[in-house]
Design an enzyme around this catalytic site. Structure first.
Site, PDB file in Angstrom:
ATOM      1  N   HIS A   1      37.736  52.169  19.347  1.00  0.00           N
ATOM      2  CA  HIS A   1      38.064  52.016  20.777  1.00  0.00           C
ATOM      3  C   HIS A   1      37.068  51.087  21.481  1.00  0.00           C
ATOM      4  O   HIS A   1      36.646  51.366  22.603  1.00  0.00           O
ATOM      5  CB  HIS A   1      38.087  53.387  21.460  1.00  0.00           C
ATOM      6  CG  HIS A   1      39.202  54.280  21.023  1.00  0.00           C
ATOM      7  ND1 HIS A   1      40.486  54.181  21.526  1.00  0.00           N
ATOM      8  CD2 HIS A   1      39.240  55.297  20.114  1.00  0.00           C
ATOM      9  CE1 HIS A   1      41.253  55.107  20.962  1.00  0.00           C
ATOM     10  NE2 HIS A   1      40.523  55.784  20.085  1.00  0.00           N
TER      11      HIS A   1
ATOM     12  N   ASP B   1      36.685  59.473  17.881  1.00  0.00           N
ATOM     13  CA  ASP B   1      38.046  59.744  17.429  1.00  0.00           C
ATOM     14  C   ASP B   1      38.742  58.464  16.991  1.00  0.00           C
ATOM     15  O   ASP B   1      38.356  57.367  17.375  1.00  0.00           O
ATOM     16  CB  ASP B   1      38.849  60.411  18.546  1.00  0.00           C
ATOM     17  CG  ASP B   1      39.025  59.506  19.751  1.00  0.00           C
ATOM     18  OD1 ASP B   1      38.069  58.780  20.084  1.00  0.00           O
ATOM     19  OD2 ASP B   1      40.115  59.499  20.354  1.00  0.00           O
ATOM     20  N   GLU B   2      39.774  58.617  16.207  1.00  0.00           N
ATOM     21  CA  GLU B   2      40.681  57.524  15.830  1.00  0.00           C
ATOM     22  C   GLU B   2      39.946  56.275  15.349  1.00  0.00           C
ATOM     23  O   GLU B   2      40.356  55.151  15.624  1.00  0.00           O
ATOM     24  CB  GLU B   2      41.605  57.187  17.011  1.00  0.00           C
ATOM     25  CG  GLU B   2      42.489  58.356  17.406  1.00  0.00           C
ATOM     26  CD  GLU B   2      43.311  58.103  18.645  1.00  0.00           C
ATOM     27  OE1 GLU B   2      44.456  58.616  18.724  1.00  0.00           O
ATOM     28  OE2 GLU B   2      42.830  57.405  19.562  1.00  0.00           O
ATOM     29  N   ALA B   3      38.878  56.492  14.591  1.00  0.00           N
ATOM     30  CA  ALA B   3      38.115  55.361  14.037  1.00  0.00           C
ATOM     31  C   ALA B   3      38.754  54.931  12.716  1.00  0.00           C
ATOM     32  O   ALA B   3      38.106  54.906  11.667  1.00  0.00           O
ATOM     33  CB  ALA B   3      36.655  55.756  13.853  1.00  0.00           C
ATOM     34  N   HIS B   4      40.028  54.574  12.779  1.00  0.00           N
ATOM     35  CA  HIS B   4      40.789  54.300  11.562  1.00  0.00           C
ATOM     36  C   HIS B   4      40.309  53.050  10.835  1.00  0.00           C
ATOM     37  O   HIS B   4      40.565  52.911   9.632  1.00  0.00           O
ATOM     38  CB  HIS B   4      42.272  54.152  11.899  1.00  0.00           C
ATOM     39  CG  HIS B   4      42.851  55.310  12.648  1.00  0.00           C
ATOM     40  ND1 HIS B   4      42.535  56.624  12.357  1.00  0.00           N
ATOM     41  CD2 HIS B   4      43.733  55.354  13.695  1.00  0.00           C
ATOM     42  CE1 HIS B   4      43.190  57.430  13.184  1.00  0.00           C
ATOM     43  NE2 HIS B   4      43.927  56.688  14.005  1.00  0.00           N
TER      44      HIS B   4
END
Length: 535
Positions: free
Chosen positions: A279, A342-345
């Protein structure tokens, strides 16, 4: 008492009509069937209180507010903070009552009528935020062990008076303490920029329902909203975009300080979030050195997630984190810095764990405690790190188990299950704005879960509290914000404050309905949920 039996699916408009034409209240049956439920008599002022208090003992005659009512802030030696609480309470009451409500020092003895604020250091049973409110014909006495408790008592007093005009506070005693220490809401000002004044308005709305934390999501792919002196292009350039291509914007340090101070006066702690290692597109668009190849990407105005990542192997990344978190820590008196996670893909698992090790160490070096989204549980949470759980019914058992393991190892949890607590989820398919990836969240679903037993393997003692996030991919105006937040925010406030034994949707929906005139009086653009018999 006249009793009506009304099916659960009776339209709210019909229920409201019944309320207007007869001394009855409509209630809903539990569950999803259409079995009729008995109605009760109209709620007393004490029964309308939201959150539901721990104990109420109605007794004797009440106190009539009038032109001679004063606010008394304690006897000799009372702390200046008590005076400040009294001044704020008088200000909050003057608008709806139209009374002058002067604030005077001293309790006035037995003949000192009005509203009396008293600190009692020996009232250990009231804890850090509890209070006692006692009403007799000569006045209303607010007692607490701390000024925060006095403030909460004042918010209860506000609800015992009409939303507009003067009235009589009913006789009796309310004794009240919170179930959970952390009672929060989050606002995302990164996807769409909002001015500080809107955040301050939210603080007023939160605090009158005894919520005590405002988590501010300050940065994301679409925008960077806080000034950082050592990296000025973050706000100057990274702040100049938002979802949909609008102009964006950012907060100066003075504006952020103003919000923090305003919140503190209302016993609300601000928790700032700088999301990392994902992000981060707005940061990388501002400074190409934060990417692995040194090239700055274009600013982003879409809504996809998981595509950006700080360069874990670059030492300049950690200099950046140290500078940003250091400046933010200096502006933030509260105990927490939220570092996302979060969401550190786009960050490999080993790199993610190594990065979060160093980021957590930076937080500690600046004298703060770590908060992060629950994905930190899959890495190495620092001792005492608070994990914020945002999973939902479809979250894997393995992910939930990792969070439970972390909780049993001593990491407090803040619960924000997306299919109950995310305020950006649509109420139903007709709702505009909103998203629905976690499912629809009608008013009953926001309320119908128990934070103390929600996650398997997590004891209530490990739950620090509850938070209601509002993400703003589709929220760009104040009216959108308030439509999505209200009335569900009030339900989550009750889950966080009231004792478990008091939680019942049938009664709660009537308390929600009783707040309608108050929301109207404050020009709050709430959603008239059909499950609630609004007057």
């Amino acid at each position: 008492m006249r009793v009506l039996r009304v099916p659960r699916r009776t339209p709210g408009a019909l229920c409201a009509l019944l309320l207007l034409t007869a001394p009855v209240s409509c209630t809903a049956a539990r569950g999803d069937d259409a079995k009729p439920a008995a109605a009760s008599a109209p709620l007393s002022p004490f029964e309308r209180l939201l959150p539901a208090p721990a104990s109420v003992v109605p007794e004797g005659l009440g106190y009539a507010f009038g032109a001679g009512t004063v606010v008394r802030t304690g006897g000799p030696g009372a702390p200046e903070e008590v005076r400040r609480v009294g001044e704020l309470l008088a200000e909050q009451l003057r608008g709806p009552t139209g009374l002058p409500l002067p604030v005077v020092d001293g309790e006035g003895g037995e003949g000192g009528d009005g509203v009396r604020l008293r600190l009692d250091g020996g009232a250990g049973e009231l804890g850090e935020e509890g209070y006692r409110l006692r009403t007799t014909p000569t006045g209303v006495t607010l007692t607490a062990r701390t000024p925060a408790g006095l403030f909460h008592a004042g918010q209860t007093l506000r609800q015992l008076l009409p939303a507009r005009g003067t009235g009589t506070v009913p006789g009796g005693t309310v004794t009240d303490t919170p179930r959970f220490a952390y009672r929060g809401a989050m606002i995302d000002v990164a996807r769409h920029h909002f001015p500080v004044e809107q955040a301050k308005r939210y603080v007023d709305q939160l605090s009158q329902y005894k919520m005590n934390t405002l988590h501010v999501h300050l940065t994301d792919d679409q925008g960077w909203r806080i000034a950082v002196d050592s990296w000025p292009r973050l706000a100057e350039y990274g702040g100049g975009s938002e979802v949909g291509g609008g102009p964006g914007g950012s907060w100066s340090k003075d504006e952020y300080r103003d919000l923090v101070g305003y919140a503190a006066d209302r016993y609300v702690t601000v928790v700032p979030e700088i999301d990392m290692p994902g992000h981060v597109n707005a940061a990388q668009a501002s400074y190409g050195e934060l990417t692995c190849d040194g090239r700055a990407p274009e600013r982003y105005t879409g809504v996809k997630v998981g595509f950006s990542s700080l360069c874990v192997g670059k030492e300049r990344t950690y200099e950046f984190i140290d500078d940003v978190l250091g400046e933010l820590a200096a502006l933030t008196p509260g105990p927490y810095l939220h570092i996302g996670g979060d969401e550190a893909h786009s960050t490999p698992a080993a790199d993610y764990a190594a990065f979060m090790d160093r980021a957590q160490a930076v937080v500690a070096r600046h004298g703060k405690k770590v908060m992060a989204w629950h994905q930190l549980a899959s890495a190495r949470p620092a001792p005492g790190a608070v994990l914020q759980y945002w999973g939902h019914d479809r979250t894997s058992a393995a992910e939930k188990a990792a969070v439970a393991t972390a909780a049993r190892a001593g990491h407090p949890l803040v619960l924000s299950p997306a299919d109950h607590a995310y305020l950006d989820m649509k109420y139903d398919k007709q709702t505009k704005p909103g998203l629905a990836w976690a499912g629809y969240v009608p008013a009953p679903r926001a309320y119908s879960w128990n934070p103390g037993t929600y996650l398997p393997g997590v004891p209530e003692s490990a739950v620090l509290g509850v938070e209601a996030p509002l993400w703003t991919e589709t929220v760009s105006t104040r009216s959108d914000w308030e439509l999505m937040a209200f009335p569900r925010l009030l339900s989550l406030a009750e889950l966080a404050w009231s004792p478990a034994a008091a939680l019942d949707w049938t009664a709660h929906r009537l308390r929600l309905a009783a707040q309608g005139p108050r929301l109207d009086a404050q020009d709050i653009a709430y959603y008239r949920a059909p499950e609630v018999p609004w007057p």
